[in-house]
Write a protein that holds these residues in place. Structure first.
Motif, PDB file in Angstrom:
ATOM      1  N   VAL A   1     -43.646   5.786 -21.414  1.00  0.00           N
ATOM      2  CA  VAL A   1     -44.157   4.944 -20.265  1.00  0.00           C
ATOM      3  C   VAL A   1     -43.590   3.704 -20.260  1.00  0.00           C
ATOM      4  N   ASP A   2     -42.752   3.220 -19.165  1.00  0.00           N
ATOM      5  CA  ASP A   2     -42.185   1.898 -18.942  1.00  0.00           C
ATOM      6  C   ASP A   2     -41.239   1.570 -20.187  1.00  0.00           C
ATOM      7  N   ARG A   3     -40.743   2.560 -21.074  1.00  0.00           N
ATOM      8  CA  ARG A   3     -39.992   2.194 -22.081  1.00  0.00           C
ATOM      9  C   ARG A   3     -40.600   1.265 -23.163  1.00  0.00           C
ATOM     10  N   ARG A   4     -41.926   1.356 -23.192  1.00  0.00           N
ATOM     11  CA  ARG A   4     -42.769   0.393 -24.027  1.00  0.00           C
ATOM     12  C   ARG A   4     -43.518   1.357 -25.062  1.00  0.00           C
ATOM     13  N   ILE A   5     -44.007   2.265 -24.470  1.00  0.00           N
ATOM     14  CA  ILE A   5     -44.978   2.885 -25.408  1.00  0.00           C
ATOM     15  C   ILE A   5     -44.679   4.573 -25.208  1.00  0.00           C
ATOM     16  N   ALA A   6     -44.962   5.357 -26.274  1.00  0.00           N
ATOM     17  CA  ALA A   6     -44.650   6.678 -25.972  1.00  0.00           C
ATOM     18  C   ALA A   6     -45.671   7.675 -27.098  1.00  0.00           C
ATOM     19  N   MET A   7     -45.946   8.804 -26.334  1.00  0.00           N
ATOM     20  CA  MET A   7     -46.966   9.780 -26.989  1.00  0.00           C
ATOM     21  C   MET A   7     -45.979  11.042 -27.630  1.00  0.00           C
ATOM     22  N   VAL A   8     -46.363  11.204 -28.640  1.00  0.00           N
ATOM     23  CA  VAL A   8     -45.444  12.625 -29.153  1.00  0.00           C
ATOM     24  C   VAL A   8     -46.592  13.362 -30.064  1.00  0.00           C
ATOM     25  N   PRO A   9     -46.560  14.592 -30.377  1.00  0.00           N
ATOM     26  CA  PRO A   9     -47.287  15.438 -31.303  1.00  0.00           C
ATOM     27  C   PRO A   9     -46.930  15.008 -32.861  1.00  0.00           C
ATOM     28  N   VAL A  10     -47.883  15.320 -33.661  1.00  0.00           N
ATOM     29  CA  VAL A  10     -47.295  15.114 -35.181  1.00  0.00           C
ATOM     30  C   VAL A  10     -46.479  15.837 -35.638  1.00  0.00           C
ATOM     31  N   ASN A  11     -46.917  17.364 -35.265  1.00  0.00           N
ATOM     32  CA  ASN A  11     -46.058  18.400 -35.734  1.00  0.00           C
ATOM     33  C   ASN A  11     -45.350  19.087 -34.753  1.00  0.00           C
ATOM     34  N   VAL A  12     -44.287  19.160 -34.524  1.00  0.00           N
ATOM     35  CA  VAL A  12     -43.307  19.477 -33.316  1.00  0.00           C
ATOM     36  C   VAL A  12     -43.601  21.092 -33.272  1.00  0.00           C
ATOM     37  N   ASP A  13     -43.431  22.018 -34.410  1.00  0.00           N
ATOM     38  CA  ASP A  13     -43.741  23.377 -34.153  1.00  0.00           C
ATOM     39  C   ASP A  13     -44.894  23.653 -34.274  1.00  0.00           C
ATOM     40  N   ASP A  14     -45.932  23.271 -34.860  1.00  0.00           N
ATOM     41  CA  ASP A  14     -47.367  23.447 -35.172  1.00  0.00           C
ATOM     42  C   ASP A  14     -48.372  23.458 -33.813  1.00  0.00           C
ATOM     43  N   ASP A  15     -49.313  24.080 -34.021  1.00  0.00           N
ATOM     44  CA  ASP A  15     -50.446  24.098 -33.193  1.00  0.00           C
ATOM     45  C   ASP A  15     -51.468  23.012 -33.669  1.00  0.00           C
ATOM     46  N   ASP A  16     -50.970  22.293 -34.575  1.00  0.00           N
ATOM     47  CA  ASP A  16     -51.945  21.086 -35.184  1.00  0.00           C
ATOM     48  C   ASP A  16     -52.351  20.215 -33.909  1.00  0.00           C
ATOM     49  N   GLU A  17     -53.467  19.940 -33.552  1.00  0.00           N
ATOM     50  CA  GLU A  17     -53.887  19.565 -32.482  1.00  0.00           C
ATOM     51  C   GLU A  17     -54.070  17.937 -32.886  1.00  0.00           C
ATOM     52  N   SER A  18     -52.919  16.999 -33.040  1.00  0.00           N
ATOM     53  CA  SER A  18     -53.136  15.876 -33.235  1.00  0.00           C
ATOM     54  C   SER A  18     -51.622  15.335 -32.827  1.00  0.00           C
ATOM     55  N   ALA A  19     -51.806  13.858 -32.589  1.00  0.00           N
ATOM     56  CA  ALA A  19     -50.681  13.269 -31.770  1.00  0.00           C
ATOM     57  C   ALA A  19     -50.814  11.907 -32.170  1.00  0.00           C
ATOM     58  N   VAL A  20     -49.652  11.034 -31.829  1.00  0.00           N
ATOM     59  CA  VAL A  20     -49.446   9.684 -32.204  1.00  0.00           C
ATOM     60  C   VAL A  20     -49.186   8.910 -30.947  1.00  0.00           C
ATOM     61  N   VAL A  21     -49.641   7.703 -30.818  1.00  0.00           N
ATOM     62  CA  VAL A  21     -49.212   6.902 -29.718  1.00  0.00           C
ATOM     63  C   VAL A  21     -48.188   5.669 -30.457  1.00  0.00           C
ATOM     64  N   ILE A  22     -47.041   5.335 -29.795  1.00  0.00           N
ATOM     65  CA  ILE A  22     -46.100   4.792 -30.647  1.00  0.00           C
ATOM     66  C   ILE A  22     -45.845   3.453 -29.694  1.00  0.00           C
ATOM     67  N   SER A  23     -45.949   2.295 -30.131  1.00  0.00           N
ATOM     68  CA  SER A  23     -45.564   1.111 -29.373  1.00  0.00           C
ATOM     69  C   SER A  23     -44.479   0.163 -30.079  1.00  0.00           C
ATOM     70  N   ILE A  24     -43.981   0.894 -31.312  1.00  0.00           N
ATOM     71  CA  ILE A  24     -42.785   0.151 -31.915  1.00  0.00           C
ATOM     72  C   ILE A  24     -41.408   0.179 -30.975  1.00  0.00           C
ATOM     73  N   GLY A  25     -41.171  -1.130 -30.672  1.00  0.00           N
ATOM     74  CA  GLY A  25     -39.969  -1.132 -29.753  1.00  0.00           C
ATOM     75  C   GLY A  25     -38.840  -0.320 -30.019  1.00  0.00           C
ATOM     76  N   GLY A  26     -38.299  -0.265 -31.389  1.00  0.00           N
ATOM     77  CA  GLY A  26     -37.205   0.266 -31.766  1.00  0.00           C
ATOM     78  C   GLY A  26     -37.341   1.728 -31.978  1.00  0.00           C
ATOM     79  N   VAL A  27     -38.432   2.411 -32.217  1.00  0.00           N
ATOM     80  CA  VAL A  27     -38.724   3.806 -32.091  1.00  0.00           C
ATOM     81  C   VAL A  27     -38.949   4.310 -30.752  1.00  0.00           C
ATOM     82  N   VAL A  28     -39.520   3.444 -29.816  1.00  0.00           N
ATOM     83  CA  VAL A  28     -39.752   3.928 -28.448  1.00  0.00           C
ATOM     84  C   VAL A  28     -37.973   4.050 -27.733  1.00  0.00           C
ATOM     85  N   ASN A  29     -37.562   3.130 -28.177  1.00  0.00           N
ATOM     86  CA  ASN A  29     -35.984   3.106 -27.693  1.00  0.00           C
ATOM     87  C   ASN A  29     -35.228   4.231 -28.173  1.00  0.00           C
ATOM     88  N   ALA A  30     -35.464   4.760 -29.388  1.00  0.00           N
ATOM     89  CA  ALA A  30     -34.855   5.955 -30.120  1.00  0.00           C
ATOM     90  C   ALA A  30     -35.468   7.148 -29.133  1.00  0.00           C
TER      91      ALA A  30
END
Length: 334
Positions: free
Chosen positions: A213-242
């Motif tokens: 969102v607006d290149r300032r915040i991102a949401m991604v799952p913790v485990n890409v290939d698993d069905d583990d129902e957990s996620a992280v919200v990231i607002s670290i500029g360098g990581v969101v840019n990546a």
């Protein structure tokens, strides 16, 4: 026609004119194409840089000399292939950086250790936070949305969020899997979103689910290939840019919704080539199904057809024969 190979529109016109009227000088080309001499000269400079014209004579008085078109076009295509390989490397590096980040901020570490990382557990918490993040968007939301049949379950809530964003003038860019074309509910939704003003593309596979969102915040799952129902919200500029760089790379190589699936010179669709890469890695039918967003039965049928076509007895043998035929690169099977 040649813009996809890196030529500007004007340079393409000049190049095609030179093919038809070899020996024309700058003045004659300008008259024939209804361009200014300056525009023609700039186009000739670009064609020289692209190695389509011979170098060594920059005189405007002499007619430009073409490099053998077959040689010149082969060089252009080679450069484009190198650029595609570079973008693919960017995708892989971004995926690796994200994996390292999530590993460093796994559940074994205190969730309050970094204010730029917010951990979420459970479907309810994830959906609630996603609604909040989407509602905070001011000008752009970018989404990678993999998923097969389960995708339909989230569509009613998505329609409300996307409709609200479009009404607020937010630019929506969404990439689904090619396989949604075979899922009536999903393709109906994607067509609705496109008609409402969103930009929708599809790709044979997606690296993972994400929302930026607006290149300032991102949401991604913790485990890409698993069905583990957990996620992280990231607002670290360098990581969101990546993550945005990863999204942009996938966006450039994806196809706009509505374009028919095409087959390349080897008779493979993009989805078929992706399946072949997964086969060569020894992936199971379940993994192939999940990555392509199709049923296990469909994945099994696709795998069987590819093995038969290659005359292979195993998935690894299929990968080796695909590399030998030039259908996939050996690096694709790492």
């Amino acid at each position: 026609m040649l813009e996809a190979l890196g030529l500007s529109k004007t340079s393409e016109l000049v190049y095609l004119a030179l093919l038809d009227y070899a020996g024309s000088d700058c003045h004659h080309l300008a008259d024939h194409l209804d361009l200014t001499e300056r525009e023609v000269c700039e186009a000739l400079d670009e064609l020289t840089r692209m190695a389509l014209l011979q170098t060594g004579d920059n005189s405007r008085c002499r007619p430009p000399r073409l490099v053998d078109p077959e040689v010149g076009m082969a060089a252009l295509i080679a450069r484009q292939q190198a650029d595609i390989a570079r973008r693919q490397q960017e995708i892989e590096e971004s995926k690796l950086a994200l994996t390292r980040l999530l590993s460093q901020h796994s559940d074994s570490r205190p969730s309050s250790g970094d204010p730029g990382i917010e951990h979420l557990r459970g479907v309810t918490a994830i959906r609630r936070r996603l609604r909040e993040v989407a509602a905070s968007s001011e000008w752009e939301t970018c989404s990678l949305t993999p998923g097969g049949a389960e995708l339909a379950e989230s569509l009613p809530a998505s329609r409300f969020l996307d409709s609200d964003a479009v009404d607020r003038g937010v630019r929506l860019r969404t990439i689904y899997l090619d396989s949604i074309r075979n899922q009536p509910a999903a393709i109906e939704y994607a067509q609705w979103l496109s008609g409402a003003g969103g930009e929708v593309r599809t790709a044979p596979s997606l690296p993972q689910r994400m929302v930026i969102v607006d290149r300032r915040i991102a949401m991604v799952p913790v485990n890409v290939d698993d069905d583990d129902e957990s996620a992280v919200v990231i607002s670290i500029g360098g990581v969101v840019n990546a993550l945005y760089t990863l999204f942009s790379s996938v966006w450039r190589s994806s196809a706009p919704l509505g374009l028919p699936r095409s087959r390349d010179s080897d008779g493979l669709t993009d989805q078929g080539r992706e399946a072949l890469k997964l086969l060569g890695k020894g992936s199971t039918d379940e993994v192939i199904a999940r990555r392509l967003g199709v049923s296990v039965r469909t994945a099994r049928r696709v795998a069987s057809e590819l093995l038969t076509r290659l005359g292979a007895r195993s998935r690894f043998q299929a990968g080796a024969r695909a590399v030998a035929r030039g259908w996939v690169a050996v690096d694709d099977l790492d």
